[in-house]
Design a protein around this motif. Structure first.
Motif, short mmCIF file in Angstrom:
data_model
loop_
_atom_site.label_atom_id
_atom_site.label_comp_id
_atom_site.label_asym_id
_atom_site.label_seq_id
_atom_site.Cartn_x
_atom_site.Cartn_y
_atom_site.Cartn_z
N SER A 106 0.86 -1.19 0.00
CA SER A 106 0.00 0.00 0.00
C SER A 106 0.89 1.23 0.00
CB SER A 106 -0.93 0.02 1.22
OG SER A 106 -0.20 0.32 2.40
N ARG A 107 0.31 2.33 -0.42
CA ARG A 107 1.07 3.58 -0.52
C ARG A 107 0.94 4.35 0.78
NH1 ARG A 107 -1.54 4.57 -6.38
NH2 ARG A 107 -3.22 3.51 -5.25
N ASP A 108 1.68 3.86 1.76
CA ASP A 108 1.71 4.45 3.10
C ASP A 108 2.76 5.57 3.09
OD1 ASP A 108 2.13 5.09 5.78
OD2 ASP A 108 1.81 3.05 6.47
N VAL A 109 2.30 6.81 2.97
CA VAL A 109 3.21 7.94 2.79
C VAL A 109 4.18 8.08 3.96
CG1 VAL A 109 3.32 10.45 2.65
CG2 VAL A 109 1.66 9.21 1.28
N SER A 110 3.68 7.98 5.17
CA SER A 110 4.54 8.13 6.34
C SER A 110 5.63 7.06 6.36
CB SER A 110 3.70 8.07 7.62
OG SER A 110 4.52 8.18 8.76
N ALA A 111 5.26 5.82 6.10
CA ALA A 111 6.24 4.73 6.11
C ALA A 111 7.25 4.89 4.97
CB ALA A 111 5.53 3.39 6.00
N PRO A 135 12.26 14.34 5.27
CA PRO A 135 11.51 15.19 6.21
C PRO A 135 10.41 15.95 5.48
CG PRO A 135 13.49 16.33 5.53
CD PRO A 135 13.48 15.01 4.78
N SER A 136 9.46 16.49 6.26
CA SER A 136 8.43 17.38 5.74
C SER A 136 7.74 16.82 4.51
CB SER A 136 9.04 18.76 5.43
OG SER A 136 8.02 19.70 5.11
N VAL A 137 7.11 15.65 4.69
CA VAL A 137 6.44 14.97 3.58
C VAL A 137 4.93 15.14 3.70
CG1 VAL A 137 6.04 12.75 2.44
CG2 VAL A 137 8.31 13.31 3.34
N ALA A 138 4.28 15.48 2.60
CA ALA A 138 2.83 15.67 2.59
C ALA A 138 2.12 14.38 2.96
CB ALA A 138 2.37 16.14 1.20
N PRO A 139 0.96 14.48 3.64
CA PRO A 139 0.21 13.27 4.03
C PRO A 139 -0.63 12.71 2.89
CG PRO A 139 -0.93 15.21 4.83
CD PRO A 139 0.34 15.70 4.18
#
Length: 257
Positions: free
Chosen positions: A170-175, A183-187
């Protein structure tokens, strides 16, 4: 010789069966009504998404708007983003009309320094190596249009993401951000739209990855589910009426003897 009528049910059993059937009847009606409400909600969702897909793209939300993003308002909104694609990527397993393969998730750095993951499209197993894709990743500033999609944490059905092993379901942005130490990645991420000159029917793409394969489709079977539950409720009500009539006849026959 006439057949002797069966004896009435004991009062305790009669009450028990009445309670059980009444509970089943109420449950079936409640489930049918719930499906009707779900149907109206789904129709509103489909109408909203259709409107977003037809609207012109807007600028992708910046850091000051990240906390206010909501699925019921922002998912599938057409957006545009400018920045530089980083020389990193994560491959997430996918199934498309081109078969099984991977989504190519590439981080893009905006002018303000924030990062947005871009799903640049699909590659099959033979083209998972960037050197074999027949197209060079842009190295300068780019403008990308696509659909805003919120992060998909947790993994796929019965399969958890394993970042240390390079297995993504899955496209888990945080992971993904943590895996690449960004750093500073959009949710959210952006599903890149298809090229204007792309052949929608092509089964052998001229370049990889292939963007624009996202299917926006919502199952809408709630009416058939509602009718099924209401049919069960009607059958239960008929069974209760038939049973009540039979019991009344037994008790009447017993009183006449």
């Amino acid at each position: 010789m006439s057949q002797r009528p069966s004896r009435p049910l004991p009062t305790g059993w009669l009450v028990l069966w009445t309670v059980l059937l009444a509970a089943a009847l109420g449950g079936f009606v409640a489930l049918g009504t719930w499906q009707v409400h779900r149907m109206h909600w789904k129709h509103a969702l489909i109408s909203r998404v259709d409107g977003l897909l037809r609207a012109p793209p807007v600028s992708a939300p910046g850091p000051d708007a990240w906390a206010g993003l909501r699925a019921d308002r922002d998912e599938y909104r057409r957006v545009a983003v400018r920045g530089v694609l980083l020389d990193r990527e994560i491959l997430v397993q996918a199934n498309t009309r081109l078969g099984a393969g991977f989504w190519v998730m590439t981080p893009l750095r905006r002018d303000d320094g924030s990062i947005v993951f871009v799903n640049r499209g699909f590659v099959d197993a033979a083209h998972r190596d960037p050197a074999r894709r027949g197209a060079v990743r842009p190295t300068g500033p780019v403008r990308i249009e696509g659909l805003l999609r919120l992060s998909q944490p947790g993994g796929g059905f019965l399969r958890s993401n394993a970042p240390a092993e390079g297995r993504w379901y899955s496209r888990d942005v945080s992971a993904m951000a943590g895996s690449l130490s960004l750093p500073s990645v959009a949710p959210y991420f952006i599903d890149q739209s298809a090229d204007a000159a792309a052949d929608d029917d092509a089964t052998q793409p001229v370049r990889w990855p292939v963007p624009g394969l996202t299917i926006v489709h919502f199952r809408d079977e709630h009416l058939s589910y509602a009718l099924t539950w209401y049919a069960l409720a009607a059958m239960t009500a008929a069974a209760m009426a038939y049973g009540a009539r039979q019991e009344w006849r037994r008790r009447r026959a017993q009183g006449a003897t």
